[in-house]
Design an enzyme around this catalytic site. Structure first.
Site: not given
Ligand code: GLN
Length: 239
Positions: A189, A126, A93
Site C-alpha cells: 500500500h 500483524r 490491501c
Molecule cells: N483491515 C485489513 C487487515 O488488517 C487490511 C488493512 C489494510 O488495508 N492495510 O488485514
C-alpha cells in the site's frame, strides 16, 4: 486517447493515501499526451462500469471494510462483468481482501466480491514491514510496504510475485498478491505506483489495449530517480 479511472469509495477505502496511486496513473498518461480523468464514487453513487478503464479499490481498516461490503454486494454483478471483460483493477490491501470470497475477522465475516477465487482469515499479529517481490511480469522488482492482519490464500491462482523480503499473502507461502486477467490485487500500500512505475505502466497499457483494441506502446519517461530509489531498497533488504 483517454483513460478513465474509477476510484471506489475514497472516503472509506483510503487508508494509506491511495489517491497518490491515482495521481501517478494520471500524470504518466498526461506526460505522454494521453488524456486522463478520475471519477470518484461514494457509497450512494451508481457506477457505470462501461465508462471505466481502470478501477482502484484502496486499503481500509476492518471497520471500513465492513461498511463498504454491503454496497459491494449490490454492484457485484456489474463489477464481475467488468473484470471478466478484461477491465483493469488495482486493489490494495483491504481492497485486495474484498476482491475475494470473504475476509474472516475476529469480529465476524466480511463478505467479499467473489471476483477472484481467494479468501482471507485474520490471525494474531500483524504482518508489518517493507516488502520486495520478484514478479514474472517485470524485470524490475516491486518494492513497497505491508501492514495487514489478514492472511490471504489464493489457491492455484497466479501470485503478483515471489517474496524476496517481507511476509506477503500469508507469511508462509512465499508469495504476494494475485494477478487474474487484468486485475492486480496486492498488500503493497501507500505509494505503490510511484515506487514502481513499471506496475503503473502495465495497468495503463492493459487499459488502452482494452479500450482501443490494439497494443499501444507507451512513450518512455525519465524514471531514473524512481528506479534508483527502487534499487536502493532492493539492495538494502535483499542479501
Ligand atoms: N483491515 C485489513 C487487515 O488488517 C487490511 C488493512 C489494510 O488495508 N492495510 O488485514
Amino acid at each position: 486517447m483517454k483513460v478513465t479511472i474509477g476510484h471506489l469509495y475514497p472516503d472509506l477505502l483510503n487508508l494509506y493515501g491511495d489517491r497518490g496511486n491515482i495521481q501517478c496513473m494520471m500524470k504518466r498518461c498526461e506526460w505522454r499526451g494521453i488524456e486522463a480523468e478520475t471519477l470518484e464514487f461514494g457509497l450512494e453513487d451508481d457506477i457505470d462500469f462501461s465508462k471505466l478503464d481502470i478501477v482502484l479499490l484502496g486499503g481500509g481498516s476492518d471497520r471500513e471494510q465492513m461498511l463498504v461490503c454491503q454496497r459491494l454486494q449490490e454492484i457485484q454483478q456489474d463489477f464481475k462483468e467488468y473484470v471478466e471483460d478484461n477491465g483493469v483493477v488495482l486493489a490494495v490491501c483491504g481492497g485486495y481482501q474484498l476482491l475475494g470470497n470473504y475476509y474472516q475477522t475476529d469480529e465476524g465475516r466480511i463478505e467479499g466480491l467473489h471476483l477472484v477465487d481467494l479468501y482471507t482469515v485474520q490471525k494474531p499479529g500483524r504482518l508489518i514491514d517493507n516488502i520486495i517481490l520478484k514478479s514474472e511480469l517485470f524485470e524490475t522488482p516491486i518494492v513497497g510496504f505491508e501492514n495487514h492482519g489478514g492472511r490471504t490464500n489464493i489457491g492455484e491462482n497466479m501470485p503478483l510475485g515471489k517474496v524476496l523480503y517481507g511476509s506477503g499473502n500469508d507469511g508462509e507461502s512465499g508469495y504476494e498478491g494475485i494477478v487474474y486477467k487484468n486485475v492486480i490485487g496486492t498488500y503493497l500500500h501507500g505509494p505503490l505506483l510511484p515506487k514502481n512505475p513499471h506496475v503503473c505502466d502495465w495497468l495503463i497499457k492493459k487499459a488502452l489495449k482494452r479500450r482501443y483494441g490494439q497494443e499501444i506502446s507507451l512513450a518512455p519517461l525519465d524514471d531514473a530517480q524512481e528506479l534508483e530509489a527502487n534499487a536502493y531498497i532492493v539492495n538494502r533488504f535483499v542479501k
